[in-house]
Design a protein around this motif. Structure first.
Motif, PDB file in Angstrom:
ATOM      1  N   TYR A 240      -3.471  -9.049   2.267  1.00  0.00           N
ATOM      2  CA  TYR A 240      -3.261  -8.870   3.705  1.00  0.00           C
ATOM      3  C   TYR A 240      -4.321  -9.623   4.512  1.00  0.00           C
ATOM      4  CZ  TYR A 240      -2.624  -6.762   8.255  1.00  0.00           C
ATOM      5  OH  TYR A 240      -2.414  -6.584   9.602  1.00  0.00           O
ATOM      6  N   THR A 244      -3.087 -12.938   6.568  1.00  0.00           N
ATOM      7  CA  THR A 244      -3.117 -12.878   8.038  1.00  0.00           C
ATOM      8  C   THR A 244      -4.176 -13.814   8.610  1.00  0.00           C
ATOM      9  OG1 THR A 244      -4.557 -10.919   7.908  1.00  0.00           O
ATOM     10  CG2 THR A 244      -2.183 -10.543   8.193  1.00  0.00           C
ATOM     11  N   VAL A 250       2.379 -10.531   7.134  1.00  0.00           N
ATOM     12  CA  VAL A 250       2.126  -9.953   5.814  1.00  0.00           C
ATOM     13  C   VAL A 250       2.393  -8.455   5.845  1.00  0.00           C
ATOM     14  CG1 VAL A 250       0.451  -9.599   3.948  1.00  0.00           C
ATOM     15  CG2 VAL A 250       0.322 -11.676   5.351  1.00  0.00           C
ATOM     16  N   ALA A 252       1.747  -5.575   2.904  1.00  0.00           N
ATOM     17  CA  ALA A 252       1.237  -5.357   1.552  1.00  0.00           C
ATOM     18  C   ALA A 252       1.217  -3.859   1.255  1.00  0.00           C
ATOM     19  CB  ALA A 252      -0.167  -5.943   1.419  1.00  0.00           C
ATOM     20  N   PHE A 456      -0.488  -1.962   4.280  1.00  0.00           N
ATOM     21  CA  PHE A 456      -1.241  -2.822   5.182  1.00  0.00           C
ATOM     22  C   PHE A 456      -0.256  -3.766   5.872  1.00  0.00           C
ATOM     23  CE2 PHE A 456      -3.820  -1.495   1.659  1.00  0.00           C
ATOM     24  CZ  PHE A 456      -4.955  -0.981   2.289  1.00  0.00           C
ATOM     25  N   GLY A 457      -0.194  -3.647   7.180  1.00  0.00           N
ATOM     26  CA  GLY A 457       0.749  -4.439   7.939  1.00  0.00           C
ATOM     27  C   GLY A 457       1.767  -3.553   8.627  1.00  0.00           C
TER      28      GLY A 457
END
Length: 490
Positions: A240, A244, A250, A252, A456-457
């Motif tokens: 991530y 990014t 992204v 993740a 994440f994201g």
């Protein structure tokens, strides 16, 4: 290496519709967890190999994205039929390279079929909005594919997790490069062959095998617009952050530490069978597996049934293998450490050997009582068929333990009290909650995804909301009627 020693031919790359070799690339062995046998070898590709795949996808993008979605989806109707036709062979391959039981592998293919079926419904969901926003002025929204996208997938679901991304991303008009786990590369190569057989144009789907080098190259490649990742939290953070930083979209998905809260009024038989299935399914190697049971009050009668149920799960029969020798050692070390710290081993799966498969990697079901919340086995992702039981006095205390862990995939609660169930569902800091369900995985059209350090994201890669991740929004404002006059909009 003498290819006669391999059960399957050496794994190749799949680029621009062809299986190709790069002889100068080094290789890793692909070992079956079931019996330690050598299945194949997989190449560790270079950034140059990745670039060839990306350029093939980039070249294919204008034609593929220019085909109406109603026509793109026809490829996936045919592909879905091929998945059904080849279900047995695909399931057996998952067993060999991933160590699952045949029942689990068949379920994974069934889920892959369901995911493809959902993608076939996307033409009915992607329609934009149209609104007359002023006299003679119309605004409309339309969704467009991103371009070349990448998918990095883990070992534990060599077919299902790739199908989280492949059908949706491609039906929506993107082209793709996928990197399978180097531990289980065979299933994705078979997927590539079936997609080609279904009529997918060359270059739309490409496979590049490798390790950390390829993951980093994917994060850095300027022609990749978006990345999806599924794996450990440690690597998810790195992907991530790096992706990014290179201005990519992204998402993740990382690890988990899923807690099941059990109240005294829970239905004993149903609770025990659900918890054991959650702990031992796929040998505990899934981010939705139960890892900790938080017993609230007097639940000894349920714990006893859990131990009885766990002993019905037999390695080599209805329990598969863990992915590697290193995984087996790591899992057993967690159990031994908890025992040394005073936890009580109620069912012990260490030192398991399956007759006739002595070189396989097996850990039996393990139930550990009297675990404290500060033990490593209660804090860290074990990723094996192990249940740690922590005793609590109240639901609030159980939720405090649950919500203090850094992950946020799933929480379960077992009770017949609707108020208590709602209390947990509203306050658990997780993206998915199960009430009297040990593995609360949403079915399509609902998306999969946790909170906190399990994700994440933004947005999702599965379900209806995946449309937002795999496409970008264009807004078009139109005025044809000159008689409408001029206002602040025109």
């Amino acid at each position: 290496m003498d290819t006669l020693t391999l059960k399957y031919p050496k794994v190749q790359q799949f680029i621009n519709g062809r299986f190709v070799d790069f002889p100068d690339e080094s290789c890793l062995e692909v070992i079956s967890p079931l019996d330690g046998s050598l299945l194949s070898t997989v190449p560790l590709s270079s950034a140059e190999t990745l670039d060839q795949a990306v350029q093939a996808a980039k070249t294919a993008f204008p034609l593929w994205s220019g085909i109406p979605i109603k026509e793109r989806v026809q490829v996936f109707y045919e592909y879905m039929n091929l998945l059904k036709k080849n279900s047995r062979a695909l399931s057996e391959l998952i067993c060999e390279e991933g160590g699952k039981t045949l029942i689990e592998a068949r379920a994974e293919i069934d889920k892959s079929i369901e995911l493809t079926e959902f993608a076939c419904s996307l033409p009915q969901m992607i329609g934009g909005e149209v609104l007359e926003v002023s006299r003679g002025v119309e605004c409309r929204s339309e969704r467009y594919p991103l371009g070349v996208v990448a998918s990095i997938v883990p070992f534990n679901f060599p077919s299902m997790v790739p199908h989280w991304t492949i059908p949706n991303a491609l039906v929506l008009g993107n082209t793709m490069v996928i990197k399978p786990s180097e531990q289980v590369p065979l299933s994705v190569m078979r997927i590539a062959a079936l997609l080609k057989e279904a009529g997918l144009p060359d270059g739309v789907f490409n496979v590049v095998n490798g390790d950390k080098t390829i993951v980093e190259a994917i994060c850095d490649h300027p022609d990749i617009a978006a990345i999806s990742f599924v794996g450990s939290t440690k690597v998810a953070k790195l992907v991530y952050t790096r992706g990014t930083a290179n201005l990519k979209r992204v998402l993740a998905l990382g690890g988990a530490k899923n807690h099941l809260i059990v109240l005294p009024d829970a239905v004993p038989d149903m609770t025990a069978s659900n918890i054991v299935a959650s702990v031992t399914g796929c040998c505990g190697q899934r981010c939705m597996a139960a890892s900790i049971m938080l017993g609230v009050g007097e639940v000894d009668h349920i714990v006893d049934l859990i131990c009885e149920e766990a002993q019905k799960v037999i390695p080599g029969k209805n329990l598969g293998a863990v992915i590697s020798r290193q995984a087996k050692e790591r899992i057993e070390n967690y159990i031994t450490e908890a025992e040394k710290l005073g936890a009580r081993i109620r069912v012990d799966g260490r030192n398991t050997v399956v007759s006739g498969k002595e070189d396989g990697y097996y850990v039996g079901p393990t139930i550990i009582d009297n675990v404290t919340a500060d033990m490593a086995i209660a804090r860290e992702e074990v990723f094996g068929p192990v249940l740690a039981i922590v005793r609590t006095q109240t639901v609030s205390e159980a939720l405090t333990i649950e919500n203090s862990n850094p992950y946020g995939n799933a929480t379960g609660v077992f009770t017949q009290n609707g108020s208590a169930a709602r209390y947990v569902a509203e306050r658990a800091s997780t993206g998915m909650v199960g009430i009297n369900i040990g593995v609360p995985v949403p079915r399509e059209p609902f998306s999969f995804g946790g909170w906190n350090e399990s994700k994440f994201g933004a947005l999702d890669i599965t379900g209806k909301s995946s449309i937002e991740f795999w496409t970008k929004l264009k807004k078009i404002t139109t005025k044809w009627n000159a008689e409408a006059g001029v206002n602040w909009m025109s």
